[in-house]
Design an enzyme around this catalytic site. Structure first.
Site, PDB file in Angstrom:
ATOM      1  CB  THR A  50      -0.958   0.103   1.290  1.00 41.24           C
ATOM      2  OG1 THR A  50      -1.691  -1.142   1.615  1.00 41.24           O
ATOM      3  CG2 THR A  50      -1.900   1.044   1.372  1.00 41.24           C
ATOM      4  N   GLY A  91      -9.839  -3.947   1.728  1.00 41.84           N
ATOM      5  CA  GLY A  91      -9.155  -3.654   2.848  1.00 41.84           C
ATOM      6  C   GLY A  91      -9.792  -2.199   3.291  1.00 41.84           C
ATOM      7  N   GLY A 136      -2.024  -0.742   6.635  1.00 37.74           N
ATOM      8  CA  GLY A 136      -2.023  -1.579   7.854  1.00 37.74           C
ATOM      9  C   GLY A 136      -3.205  -2.724   7.698  1.00 37.74           C
TER      10      GLY A 136
END
Lengths: 182, 134
Positions: free
Chosen positions: B1, B31, B53
């Site tokens: 990411t 996500g 995360g």
């Protein structure tokens, strides 16, 4: 007026002892290149949104990061990409999820924000919108990288789901010095 | 990411996040990255935030929006708000990860509770910080 820019390239179990010097240098150089691009835009009076998307484009085009070209693989051995943007002045926002043929997903998220009445589009519909907006669709094979594909194979063997950059994924990185890790 | 937050000369904030998701994911799992308020948030009244995360926990905790509203409603600084969410709220739920954020004064936060986060900051003067490890 003041201006500034901050970027990240992912968080996780990123340990110096597991990182080769050449790989660390590659990451530092790419982070520097990306943030410098955004800073250049801001210094010239450009908008924060332009700086954000141009900076992220550089990281999406690099195989080092889990986005765009360096995306990880799904269980079905595909690359599914997600992205979002938000503008602090208008509180407008755009997001896309689950696309497989968009080279720079952040640009499509911005097109959803700027050129549609929606906030979030997903999958095939998002790609249909992209084509209507003149985006060139790439072949899904564009996103293939050996490193990520091999990570998937190893993880499949262990049948666990991992976040990008965590210890197990990092161990399978061919740049990792410690050969004892699988 | 990957993610980026920026403040421009007109005082406007913006945030963006882009990801390839999670290795070996199934069922079209999504996500936090494309979720406004979790992976990405920007409001000139507070700050711009981009997250990276464990997506499920960042969605449950509405991480990016939480940091912004701690500043707006409780008057916390960007660093205090980031620490409150990343070092207390997210771990309490069982997740991990980090954020980058910037406010209207150009103050920043690069907060994470993992071993490392690829991150960089450049201010008006062009002073560059590039970090990887804790």
């Amino acid at each position: 007026g003041s201006f500034g820019i901050v970027i990240h390239g992912g968080a996780g179990t990123i340990l110096k002892k597991n990182m080769s010097d050449s790989l660390e240098t590659a990451y530092r150089e790419k982070l520097t290149e990306a943030i410098s691009r955004g800073h250049e835009i801001l210094a010239a009076g450009g908008s924060s949104m332009d700086a954000v998307t141009a900076t992220i484009n550089i990281m999406e085009d690099s195989p080092l990061f889990n986005a765009g070209k360096g995306a990880v693989f799904t269980h079905d051995q595909t690359n599914e990409l997600d992205a979002s943007v938000m503008d602090g002045a208008s509180l407008n926002a755009g997001a896309i999820s689950g696309v497989t043929r968009i080279k720079n997903p952040i640009d499509l998220a911005r097109a959803v924000m700027d050129k549609s009445e929606h906030v979030m589009l997903s999958g095939v519909g998002a790609e249909q919108f992209a084509e209507e907006q003149g985006f060139a669709l790439v072949d899904p094979s564009y996103f293939y990288t050996k490193r990520r594909f091999e990570s998937l194979q190893r993880i499949k063997e262990r049948e666990t789901t991992e976040l990008d950059h965590d210890d197990k994924t990092a161990f399978v990185d061919p740049f990792i010095k410690e050969s004892k890790f699988g | 990411t990957v993610g980026c937050v920026a403040l421009d000369k007109s005082g406007n904030l913006a945030a963006g996040t882009s990801t390839g998701g999670m290795t070996n994911k199934r069922y079209n799992r999504i996500g936090d990255a494309p979720i406004i308020g979790a992976g990405t948030y920007a409001n000139n009244a507070s700050c711009a935030v981009s997250s990276t995360g464990w997506g499920e926990y960042f969605i449950r905790a509405m991480v990016a929006h939480d940091i912004a509203v701690l500043m707006e409603y409780k008057g916390m600084s960007i660093q205090e708000a980031a620490q409150e969410v990343i070092q207390k709220k997210v771990p309490a739920l069982g997740g991990d990860g980090g954020i980058v954020a910037i406010d209207r004064g150009g103050n920043i936060a690069m907060e994470f509770n993992t071993a490392g986060m690829y991150r960089a900051h450049m201010n008006k003067e062009g002073s560059l910080t590039v970090k990887i490890y804790k």
